[in-house]
Write a protein that holds these residues in place. Structure first.
Motif, PDB file in Angstrom:
ATOM      1  N   GLN A  35     -41.270 -53.819 -92.753  1.00 48.11           N
ATOM      2  CA  GLN A  35     -41.251 -53.018 -91.656  1.00 48.11           C
ATOM      3  C   GLN A  35     -40.307 -53.354 -90.615  1.00 48.11           C
ATOM      4  N   ALA A  36     -39.947 -54.884 -90.718  1.00 53.40           N
ATOM      5  CA  ALA A  36     -39.189 -55.469 -89.798  1.00 53.40           C
ATOM      6  C   ALA A  36     -37.627 -55.274 -89.876  1.00 53.40           C
ATOM      7  N   ALA A  37     -37.271 -54.540 -91.112  1.00 59.04           N
ATOM      8  CA  ALA A  37     -35.857 -53.986 -91.448  1.00 59.04           C
ATOM      9  C   ALA A  37     -35.337 -53.309 -90.377  1.00 59.04           C
ATOM     10  N   SER A  41     -31.317 -45.282 -86.226  1.00 58.73           N
ATOM     11  CA  SER A  41     -32.063 -44.639 -84.896  1.00 58.73           C
ATOM     12  C   SER A  41     -33.529 -44.868 -84.698  1.00 58.73           C
ATOM     13  N   PHE A  42     -33.910 -46.109 -85.725  1.00 59.87           N
ATOM     14  CA  PHE A  42     -35.140 -46.266 -85.228  1.00 59.87           C
ATOM     15  C   PHE A  42     -36.322 -45.278 -85.923  1.00 59.87           C
ATOM     16  N   GLN A  43     -35.703 -44.240 -86.710  1.00 60.12           N
ATOM     17  CA  GLN A  43     -36.385 -43.213 -87.612  1.00 60.12           C
ATOM     18  C   GLN A  43     -37.548 -43.706 -88.239  1.00 60.12           C
ATOM     19  N   GLN A  44     -37.302 -44.679 -88.863  1.00 58.95           N
ATOM     20  CA  GLN A  44     -38.470 -45.439 -89.718  1.00 58.95           C
ATOM     21  C   GLN A  44     -38.927 -44.201 -90.793  1.00 58.95           C
ATOM     22  N   VAL A 109     -30.425 -40.997 -94.789  1.00 61.48           N
ATOM     23  CA  VAL A 109     -31.114 -41.855 -93.916  1.00 61.48           C
ATOM     24  C   VAL A 109     -32.462 -42.422 -94.457  1.00 61.48           C
ATOM     25  N   GLY A 110     -33.345 -41.684 -95.112  1.00 64.50           N
ATOM     26  CA  GLY A 110     -34.757 -41.927 -95.677  1.00 64.50           C
ATOM     27  C   GLY A 110     -34.426 -42.841 -96.754  1.00 64.50           C
ATOM     28  N   THR A 111     -33.433 -42.706 -97.450  1.00 66.69           N
ATOM     29  CA  THR A 111     -33.194 -43.485 -98.700  1.00 66.69           C
ATOM     30  C   THR A 111     -32.677 -44.873 -98.456  1.00 66.69           C
TER      31      THR A 111
END
Length: 246
Positions: A35-37, A41-44, A109-111
């Protein structure tokens, strides 16, 4: 050279694990490191599914190329691109983001977010003396595996990742030389000689490595993989899950 770089450079894919399971604390540490990656746009825009049920792992393994080490002692993670939560949040805010999340860039983005998180987890795991192996075969059985994992719309599995205590390790594979990867100012298309020499290096590696020996080159392996695994069903699957429609 520092310890972090040494850990990265010593990376190998492990395909044989002991039966020793990760502790809950180790799993939490690894996911927290993931999660620290960085995130666009900080979408996570990703989720991680830990598969602990032996029967479920076995079924997933069957659809992911029957790779036996998936069901051994290692912990099995499935990294997913995920904008389902964003869709729900937008609805709560009375906003329509369908044009964005159904676009091809949202899938990218998700990938990317899932991949960055996974690589963070890998480096953390290897720093703890654990072994890892990415499972791209999850996409071979992505339809059935998504059903097994109750994957909703706007989510899809990108790959699996086994993390555990190594039973044995392969030798480190030689990479494409620096000059074949790094380009200055403009793309350099004239790398055939570098790749030809690299093929000779990899041929020697495969013939002499401590694990399963074979007579092949990197180019034969890489191009053979592209030819063997077209995954032509992916576009239809993604479209059916709401992705890459635009």
């Amino acid at each position: 050279m520092n310890q972090t770089i040494e850990t990265i450079l010593n990376h190998v894919s492990v395909r044989s694990f002991t039966e020793q399971a990760l502790t809950e604390e180790q799993i939490k540490q690894l996911v927290t490191a993931a999660q620290a990656a960085s995130s666009a746009s900080f979408q996570q825009a990703y989720s991680i599914i830990g598969v602990t049920d032996p029967d479920l792992k076995q079924k997933i393994a069957e659809h992911a190329g029957n790779q036996p080490f998936i069901t051994e002692g290692g912990h099995f993670f499935v990294f997913c691109a995920d904008v389902n939560r964003h869709k729900q949040l937008a609805e709560d805010l009375n906003m329509d983001i369908s044009e964005t999340i159904e676009g091809i860039d949202a899938a990218l983005v998700g990938t990317i977010d899932a991949t960055l998180a996974a690589q963070n987890l890998v480096i953390a795991a290897e720093s703890m003396g654990l072994g890892v192996c990415y499972i791209g075969g999850v996409r071979d059985g992505i339809i059935k595996i998504s059903e097994l994992l109750d994957i909703p719309e706007y989510v899809f599995p990108v790959f699996g990742l086994v993390v555990g205590y190594p039973n044995e390790r392969n030798d480190s594979k030689p990479r494409i030389p620096f000059e074949g990867i790094y380009h200055t100012n403009r793309y350099n298309s004239n790398t055939k000689e570098i790749l030809k020499q690299y093929d000779e290096t990899t041929k020697l590696y495969y013939e002499n490595r401590s694990g399963r020996k074979s007579s092949r080159t990197w180019s034969e392996t890489a191009i053979g993989s592209f030819a063997r695994l077209p995954r032509s069903f992916m576009k239809g699957f993604l479209n059916g899950k709401g992705w890459a429609k635009r």
